[in-house]
Scaffold this active site. Structure first.
Site, PDB file in Angstrom:
ATOM      1  N   LYS A  87       0.846  -1.188   0.000  1.00  0.00           N
ATOM      2  CA  LYS A  87       0.000   0.000   0.000  1.00  0.00           C
ATOM      3  C   LYS A  87       0.885   1.242   0.000  1.00  0.00           C
ATOM      4  O   LYS A  87       1.781   1.377   0.838  1.00  0.00           O
ATOM      5  CB  LYS A  87      -0.820  -0.017   1.302  1.00  0.00           C
ATOM      6  CG  LYS A  87      -2.284   0.247   1.112  1.00  0.00           C
ATOM      7  CD  LYS A  87      -2.982  -0.015   2.434  1.00  0.00           C
ATOM      8  CE  LYS A  87      -4.348   0.582   2.436  1.00  0.00           C
ATOM      9  NZ  LYS A  87      -4.996   0.439   3.734  1.00  0.00           N
TER      10      LYS A  87
HETATM   11  O1  G3P Z   1      -9.525   1.363   4.659  1.00  0.00           O
HETATM   12  C1  G3P Z   1      -9.376   2.660   5.126  1.00  0.00           C
HETATM   13  C2  G3P Z   1      -9.836   2.758   6.522  1.00  0.00           C
HETATM   14  O2  G3P Z   1      -8.979   2.066   7.369  1.00  0.00           O
HETATM   15  C3  G3P Z   1     -10.127   4.124   6.988  1.00  0.00           C
HETATM   16  O3  G3P Z   1     -11.293   4.031   7.670  1.00  0.00           O
HETATM   17  O4  G3P Z   1     -13.044   4.696   9.221  1.00  0.00           O
HETATM   18  O5  G3P Z   1     -10.666   5.440   9.586  1.00  0.00           O
HETATM   19  O6  G3P Z   1     -12.019   6.413   7.750  1.00  0.00           O
HETATM   20  P1  G3P Z   1     -11.777   5.222   8.617  1.00  0.00           P
END
Ligand code: G3P
Length: 218
Positions: A87
């Protein structure tokens, strides 16, 4: 468009991964530094555990922000297991690194994508996955799902093979909308993935069947 809608778990917690995998619905895993930090384990230990459990793609994020170092980190990560996907963040250096890694046969997931043109850049360098962050756009009162639709259209206009990995999914409706719009993958935390199973009418219906079954002469 034909294919399968893939579900990845967005977590570094091995117990969650094992449980989701036990239901036969898990196609892969995405991690990021924030998720790894929550486990209290080392990065390599976490990746080793996950890759033992999951045969599908496992995304592991580089932490360098200059392309030569990203490439170096990516190569080290890729050696851990054949299913590791590296990534890289959607910055200039990340796009540069993704091109080099992909040309070297290492699959990349370009992360932190918030616009359709950013997604086009990732496709142009042949990234295996692009990760638009739906929930974080919604948080800013922008429609995250609109971005998924735009990327789908642009990729289909030209036949780009980069898979759209809808990320920052917060609830089952996000997952449904991503599927309706033709995202290739939805990555979500354990909670939303488990919620996909639930409907109160299923529980009520089963309860009634079981009660009626007791009345059937045995
Ligand atoms: O896959 C991306 C994720 O980990 C981010 O999620 O909920 O932190 O915006 P969030």
């Amino acid at each position: 468009m034909w294919g399968t809608m893939k579900f990845f778990l967005d977590t570094a917690i091995i117990e969650e991964i094992r449980e989701a995998n036990s239901y036969g619905i898990l196609d892969g895993v995405t991690t990021n530094p924030s998720l790894v930090a929550k486990t209290g384990k080392t990065f390599y230990k976490v990746l080793e555990e996950i890759c033992e459990e999951v045969k599908g793609p496992v995304s592991a994020e580089v932490t360098a922000i200059e392309s030569p170092k990203m490439v170096q980190e990516g190569k080290t990560l890729a050696k851990l297991a054949p299913n590791i996907v590296v990534k890289v963040p959607l910055i200039k250096e990340g796009i540069k690194a993704a091109k080099i890694l992909e040309e070297d046969g290492i699959r990349c997931n370009v992360t932190l994508c918030f616009s359709a043109m950013q997604a086009l850049l990732a496709a142009k360098v042949g990234a295996a996955y692009i990760s638009p962050f739906i929930g974080r756009l919604d948080d800013l009162n922008q429609d995250g799902m609109e971005l998924i639709g735009e990327i789908r259209q642009i990729y289909d206009n030209y036949g780009y093979k980069t898979e759209i990995l809808a990320a920052s999914i917060r609830h089952p409706l996000h997952a449904k909308q991503a599927a309706l719009l033709g995202a290739d993958v939805a990555t979500m935390p354990f909670g939303p993935m488990m919620q996909l199973f639930n409907h109160p009418l299923t529980d009520l219906g089963l309860d009634r069947f079981l009660k009626d079954w007791e009345k059937v002469p045995k």
